[in-house]
Design a protein around this motif. Structure first.
Motif, PDB file in Angstrom:
ATOM      1  N   GLU A 183     -10.518   2.439  -7.560  1.00 11.74           N
ATOM      2  CA  GLU A 183      -9.674   3.508  -7.200  1.00 11.74           C
ATOM      3  C   GLU A 183      -8.184   3.572  -7.318  1.00 11.74           C
ATOM      4  O   GLU A 183      -7.434   4.319  -7.755  1.00 11.74           O
ATOM      5  CB  GLU A 183     -10.075   4.246  -5.633  1.00 11.74           C
ATOM      6  CG  GLU A 183      -9.237   5.455  -5.045  1.00 11.74           C
ATOM      7  CD  GLU A 183      -9.456   5.818  -3.772  1.00 11.74           C
ATOM      8  OE1 GLU A 183      -8.808   6.127  -2.882  1.00 11.74           O
ATOM      9  OE2 GLU A 183     -10.840   5.614  -3.337  1.00 11.74           O
ATOM     10  N   ASP A 184      -7.614   2.316  -6.743  1.00 13.76           N
ATOM     11  CA  ASP A 184      -6.337   2.111  -7.147  1.00 13.76           C
ATOM     12  C   ASP A 184      -6.110   1.746  -8.525  1.00 13.76           C
ATOM     13  O   ASP A 184      -4.906   2.072  -8.929  1.00 13.76           O
ATOM     14  CB  ASP A 184      -6.081   0.651  -6.159  1.00 13.76           C
ATOM     15  CG  ASP A 184      -5.910   0.913  -5.011  1.00 13.76           C
ATOM     16  OD1 ASP A 184      -5.847   2.069  -4.262  1.00 13.76           O
ATOM     17  OD2 ASP A 184      -6.170  -0.085  -3.876  1.00 13.76           O
ATOM     18  N   LYS A 206      -5.862   5.362 -10.061  1.00 11.89           N
ATOM     19  CA  LYS A 206      -4.534   5.929  -9.439  1.00 11.89           C
ATOM     20  C   LYS A 206      -3.206   5.547 -10.433  1.00 11.89           C
ATOM     21  O   LYS A 206      -2.462   6.139 -11.167  1.00 11.89           O
ATOM     22  CB  LYS A 206      -4.297   6.230  -8.276  1.00 11.89           C
ATOM     23  CG  LYS A 206      -5.408   6.927  -7.313  1.00 11.89           C
ATOM     24  CD  LYS A 206      -4.912   7.193  -6.063  1.00 11.89           C
ATOM     25  CE  LYS A 206      -5.074   5.796  -5.168  1.00 11.89           C
ATOM     26  NZ  LYS A 206      -5.293   5.969  -3.896  1.00 11.89           N
TER      27      LYS A 206
END
Length: 75
Positions: free
Chosen positions: A52-53, A56
């Motif tokens: 997820e990081d 993003k």
């Protein structure tokens, strides 16, 4: 020039300018995971195995802006 006008001009010089923010919208695939980001007419899809990081960071980096970025969650 009134005292209020003079004070306002002095305060304007003391207050740093706040840069405009870039907004990126998150689209949820499931309640705990999102798969797509949108900024204007650009879209980013999360790749298989991408954290997820990392997802993003990749999308924010691709916006090509040096302004702060706000992530908004769209359901």
């Amino acid at each position: 020039m009134t005292l209020a006008t003079r004070i306002a001009k002095l305060e304007a010089k003391l207050t740093p300018a706040i840069p405009a923010r870039t907004v990126v919208f998150l689209s949820w695939a499931t309640p705990n995971e999102f798969r797509r980001l949108q900024h204007g007419d650009r879209y980013w899809d999360r790749q298989d195995g991408e954290s997820e990081d990392d997802f993003k960071a990749r999308a924010i980096g691709d916006t090509g802006t040096d302004r702060p970025v706000t992530l908004l969650f769209a359901t």
